[in-house]
Design a protein around this motif. Structure first.
Motif, PDB file in Angstrom:
ATOM      1  N   ASP A  39       0.812  -1.216   0.000  1.00 59.42           N
ATOM      2  CA  ASP A  39       0.000   0.000   0.000  1.00 59.42           C
ATOM      3  C   ASP A  39       0.849   1.271   0.000  1.00 59.42           C
ATOM      4  N   PHE A  40       2.139   1.144   0.249  1.00 62.75           N
ATOM      5  CA  PHE A  40       3.024   2.306   0.233  1.00 62.75           C
ATOM      6  C   PHE A  40       3.582   2.436  -1.181  1.00 62.75           C
ATOM      7  N   LYS A  41       2.869   3.166  -2.003  1.00 61.99           N
ATOM      8  CA  LYS A  41       3.110   3.161  -3.440  1.00 61.99           C
ATOM      9  C   LYS A  41       4.129   4.229  -3.852  1.00 61.99           C
ATOM     10  N   GLY A  42       4.680   4.039  -5.028  1.00 69.42           N
ATOM     11  CA  GLY A  42       5.605   5.012  -5.589  1.00 69.42           C
ATOM     12  C   GLY A  42       6.121   4.529  -6.927  1.00 69.42           C
ATOM     13  N   ARG A  43       6.531   5.484  -7.776  1.00 74.02           N
ATOM     14  CA  ARG A  43       7.109   5.123  -9.070  1.00 74.02           C
ATOM     15  C   ARG A  43       8.513   4.546  -8.881  1.00 74.02           C
ATOM     16  N   ALA A  44       8.989   3.863  -9.906  1.00 79.64           N
ATOM     17  CA  ALA A  44      10.334   3.296  -9.852  1.00 79.64           C
ATOM     18  C   ALA A  44      11.356   4.390  -9.557  1.00 79.64           C
ATOM     19  N   ASP A  45      12.292   4.080  -8.665  1.00 77.80           N
ATOM     20  CA  ASP A  45      13.357   5.009  -8.262  1.00 77.80           C
ATOM     21  C   ASP A  45      12.838   6.234  -7.520  1.00 77.80           C
ATOM     22  N   SER A  46      11.620   6.163  -7.029  1.00 77.10           N
ATOM     23  CA  SER A  46      11.058   7.291  -6.290  1.00 77.10           C
ATOM     24  C   SER A  46      11.496   7.240  -4.835  1.00 77.10           C
ATOM     25  N   PRO A  47      11.443   8.376  -4.121  1.00 76.66           N
ATOM     26  CA  PRO A  47      11.761   8.366  -2.688  1.00 76.66           C
ATOM     27  C   PRO A  47      10.842   7.430  -1.905  1.00 76.66           C
ATOM     28  N   GLU A  48       9.598   7.303  -2.346  1.00 80.77           N
ATOM     29  CA  GLU A  48       8.663   6.429  -1.652  1.00 80.77           C
ATOM     30  C   GLU A  48       9.162   4.984  -1.620  1.00 80.77           C
ATOM     31  N   LEU A  49       9.674   4.502  -2.736  1.00 83.39           N
ATOM     32  CA  LEU A  49      10.149   3.122  -2.770  1.00 83.39           C
ATOM     33  C   LEU A  49      11.391   2.938  -1.897  1.00 83.39           C
ATOM     34  N   GLU A  50      12.208   3.962  -1.798  1.00 81.74           N
ATOM     35  CA  GLU A  50      13.366   3.878  -0.916  1.00 81.74           C
ATOM     36  C   GLU A  50      12.924   3.823   0.542  1.00 81.74           C
ATOM     37  N   PHE A  51      11.910   4.594   0.891  1.00 79.89           N
ATOM     38  CA  PHE A  51      11.385   4.547   2.256  1.00 79.89           C
ATOM     39  C   PHE A  51      10.745   3.188   2.533  1.00 79.89           C
ATOM     40  N   ARG A  52      10.060   2.630   1.551  1.00 77.26           N
ATOM     41  CA  ARG A  52       9.461   1.309   1.728  1.00 77.26           C
ATOM     42  C   ARG A  52      10.562   0.265   1.941  1.00 77.26           C
ATOM     43  N   ARG A  53      11.653   0.374   1.188  1.00 73.74           N
ATOM     44  CA  ARG A  53      12.773  -0.552   1.358  1.00 73.74           C
ATOM     45  C   ARG A  53      13.366  -0.433   2.762  1.00 73.74           C
ATOM     46  N   LYS A  54      13.549   0.805   3.227  1.00 70.12           N
ATOM     47  CA  LYS A  54      14.085   1.015   4.566  1.00 70.12           C
ATOM     48  C   LYS A  54      13.138   0.432   5.622  1.00 70.12           C
ATOM     49  N   GLY A  55      11.835   0.675   5.433  1.00 74.35           N
ATOM     50  CA  GLY A  55      10.857   0.148   6.381  1.00 74.35           C
ATOM     51  C   GLY A  55      10.891  -1.365   6.441  1.00 74.35           C
ATOM     52  N   TYR A  56      11.032  -1.994   5.277  1.00 72.69           N
ATOM     53  CA  TYR A  56      11.091  -3.456   5.215  1.00 72.69           C
ATOM     54  C   TYR A  56      12.324  -3.978   5.943  1.00 72.69           C
ATOM     55  N   GLU A  57      13.472  -3.375   5.707  1.00 67.59           N
ATOM     56  CA  GLU A  57      14.715  -3.819   6.348  1.00 67.59           C
ATOM     57  C   GLU A  57      14.651  -3.609   7.857  1.00 67.59           C
ATOM     58  N   LEU A  58      14.101  -2.490   8.297  1.00 64.28           N
ATOM     59  CA  LEU A  58      13.986  -2.230   9.732  1.00 64.28           C
ATOM     60  C   LEU A  58      12.988  -3.192  10.381  1.00 64.28           C
ATOM     61  N   ALA A  59      11.914  -3.515   9.672  1.00 63.51           N
ATOM     62  CA  ALA A  59      10.939  -4.474  10.206  1.00 63.51           C
ATOM     63  C   ALA A  59      11.604  -5.824  10.448  1.00 63.51           C
ATOM     64  N   LYS A  60      12.478  -6.241   9.546  1.00 60.57           N
ATOM     65  CA  LYS A  60      13.182  -7.513   9.735  1.00 60.57           C
ATOM     66  C   LYS A  60      14.105  -7.451  10.950  1.00 60.57           C
ATOM     67  N   GLU A  61      14.678  -6.282  11.223  1.00 55.39           N
ATOM     68  CA  GLU A  61      15.531  -6.142  12.414  1.00 55.39           C
ATOM     69  C   GLU A  61      14.739  -6.370  13.690  1.00 55.39           C
ATOM     70  N   PHE A  62      13.488  -5.893  13.720  1.00 54.62           N
ATOM     71  CA  PHE A  62      12.651  -6.099  14.903  1.00 54.62           C
ATOM     72  C   PHE A  62      12.405  -7.581  15.176  1.00 54.62           C
ATOM     73  N   MET A  63      12.479  -8.399  14.136  1.00 56.20           N
ATOM     74  CA  MET A  63      12.186  -9.820  14.278  1.00 56.20           C
ATOM     75  C   MET A  63      13.388 -10.641  14.721  1.00 56.20           C
ATOM     76  N   GLU A  64      14.555 -10.032  14.767  1.00 56.05           N
ATOM     77  CA  GLU A  64      15.755 -10.756  15.158  1.00 56.05           C
ATOM     78  C   GLU A  64      15.713 -11.086  16.647  1.00 56.05           C
ATOM     79  N   PRO A  65      16.341 -12.204  17.053  1.00 61.22           N
ATOM     80  CA  PRO A  65      16.364 -12.554  18.480  1.00 61.22           C
ATOM     81  C   PRO A  65      17.189 -11.554  19.278  1.00 61.22           C
ATOM     82  N   GLY A  66      16.937 -11.535  20.590  1.00 63.12           N
ATOM     83  CA  GLY A  66      17.654 -10.611  21.455  1.00 63.12           C
ATOM     84  C   GLY A  66      16.802  -9.392  21.766  1.00 63.12           C
TER      85      GLY A  66
END
Length: 269
Positions: free
Chosen positions: A84-111
């Motif tokens: 649902d976090f939409k954006g054109r290719a190479d747009s700032p929105e897609l970069e923010f979505r990528r960052k959000g995805y990577e940070l979400a995976k960090e929350f799932m790490e043990p510890g």
């Protein structure tokens, strides 16, 4: 979307009946013909081969907490995903979505490493949408208990109880503190400013301090800049909000100021 429809998505719902053996509340299926279940009793009854069923049941319980105990502000946020976090290719929105995805995976790490995220920027830029998408991903892909707390809506419920004898909030402060990952949404809109707009009310400051002081995994969205946060809140509160954020972890501050409004396509207010 009504909260009733959100409840049906969760499939099970906490009821007032208590297990006589374990003292915990029971969970009932949306099917009225099925008896309420104690998760602890059920856990004792299963064998190793039934662990998949147990894990599925636990997910249903976490979904009930997520959908029905959260304070959404806008209930449509409950179902938002990264798509649902939409954006054109190479747009700032897609970069923010990528960052959000990577940070979400960090929350799932043990510890229990400190991992606080701050999303700042003007209204309508998609902060709440991305935070909700991250939280939904964590809920579905891990065993983490997640809550979304629109701080203004929650604080109004707290004030209604304290000053007008209203109902207990549907989630306690202790529940917010103990949840594995939470979103504190719209920090700064909790209607507690003094007349000069400089410092939030004492009651709200204490509530926020109690939350952030005892938590290590929190996503914050706010329309305030970092400078405005420092002007608005007690330094001890700001220090806890910024816990774990320094020159080496500055990527945990996501500034949405240059993003276009998401309301045109998301329908969010």
């Amino acid at each position: 979307m009504s909260m009733m429809s959100l409840s049906s998505l969760a499939s099970v719902k906490e009821v007032e009946e208590v297990c006589p053996k374990h003292g915990c509340k029971l969970f009932a299926s949306i099917n009225p013909n099925r008896p309420a279940i104690c998760p602890e009793c059920r856990k004792e009854q299963v064998t190793t081969k039934d662990k998949g069923l147990v894990n599925n049941f636990r997910l249903l319980i976490r979904r009930d907490i997520y959908f029905n105990k959260s304070y959404w502000g806008d209930s449509e946020l409950a179902l938002k995903t990264f798509n649902d976090f939409k954006g054109r290719a190479d747009s700032p929105e897609l970069e923010f979505r990528r960052k959000g995805y990577e940070l979400a995976k960090e929350f799932m790490e043990p510890g229990n490493k400190v991992l606080n995220i701050i999303m700042t920027g003007g209204s309508g830029r998609g902060k709440s949408l991305l935070a909700a998408a991250m939280l939904h991903f964590i809920l579905e892909k891990s065993d983490k208990e997640c809550l979304f707390i629109n701080i203004n809506e929650y604080y109004e419920a707290v004030k209604e109880l304290k000053f007008n004898g209203g109902r207990e909030p549907k989630v306690s402060l202790d529940n917010i503190i103990s949840a594995d990952v939470i979103v504190i949404d719209d920090l700064g809109t909790e209607s507690t400013m003094n007349s000069d707009g400089r410092e939030g009310g004492i009651m709200a400051q204490k509530m926020l301090y109690d939350i952030f002081n005892q938590r290590n995994h929190t996503i914050v969205t706010t329309n305030l800049t970092l400078e405005q946060l420092q002007e608005t809140y007690n330094p001890k509160v700001v220090d806890r909000i910024m816990k774990g954020i320094n020159s080496q972890t500055s990527d945990r501050i996501l500034d949405f100021k240059d993003l276009k409004s998401k309301r045109a396509f998301s329908g969010l207010i």
